[in-house]
Design a protein around this motif. Structure first.
Motif, mmCIF file in Angstrom:
data_model
loop_
_atom_site.group_PDB
_atom_site.id
_atom_site.type_symbol
_atom_site.label_atom_id
_atom_site.label_comp_id
_atom_site.label_asym_id
_atom_site.label_seq_id
_atom_site.Cartn_x
_atom_site.Cartn_y
_atom_site.Cartn_z
ATOM 1 N N LEU A 24 15.913 35.709 -13.983
ATOM 2 C CA LEU A 24 14.679 36.664 -13.810
ATOM 3 C C LEU A 24 14.706 37.375 -12.499
ATOM 4 C CD1 LEU A 24 11.723 35.577 -15.992
ATOM 5 C CD2 LEU A 24 13.275 37.325 -16.625
ATOM 6 N N GLU A 25 14.659 36.388 -11.455
ATOM 7 C CA GLU A 25 14.597 36.727 -10.196
ATOM 8 C C GLU A 25 15.355 37.826 -9.404
ATOM 9 O OE1 GLU A 25 12.300 35.414 -7.616
ATOM 10 O OE2 GLU A 25 11.141 34.567 -9.324
ATOM 11 N N ASN A 26 16.577 37.633 -10.028
ATOM 12 C CA ASN A 26 17.589 38.608 -9.419
ATOM 13 C C ASN A 26 18.158 39.387 -10.557
ATOM 14 O OD1 ASN A 26 17.663 37.781 -6.438
ATOM 15 N ND2 ASN A 26 18.200 35.748 -7.258
ATOM 16 N N GLY A 27 19.198 39.007 -11.272
ATOM 17 C CA GLY A 27 19.855 39.874 -12.281
ATOM 18 C C GLY A 27 18.900 40.503 -13.065
ATOM 19 N N PHE A 28 17.769 40.080 -13.743
ATOM 20 C CA PHE A 28 17.068 40.883 -14.622
ATOM 21 C C PHE A 28 16.154 41.910 -14.039
ATOM 22 C CE2 PHE A 28 13.250 42.049 -17.111
ATOM 23 C CZ PHE A 28 13.841 42.435 -18.213
#
Length: 51
Positions: free
Chosen positions: A8-12
């Motif tokens: 969640l923190e980067n990719g999404f």
């Protein structure tokens, strides 16, 4: 619509920003905060004058 994501923190968060004009993050709060951080970082980057 619900999404399951391991990152969640980067990719999404970065993927979501492509559709941010058309969607809203309801939860988790940390994802909302991360997207705000990315937007602020991009804004600061765009405000820098070229050397």
């Amino acid at each position: 619509m619900n999404f399951l994501s391991r990152d969640l923190e980067n990719g999404f968060a970065r993927w979501f920003m492509m559709y941010a004009d058309y969607a809203t993050i309801l939860e988790p709060q940390r994802l909302k905060e991360r997207i705000s951080e990315l937007i602020e970082s991009y804004h600061m980057h765009l405000q820098k004058s070229p050397d």
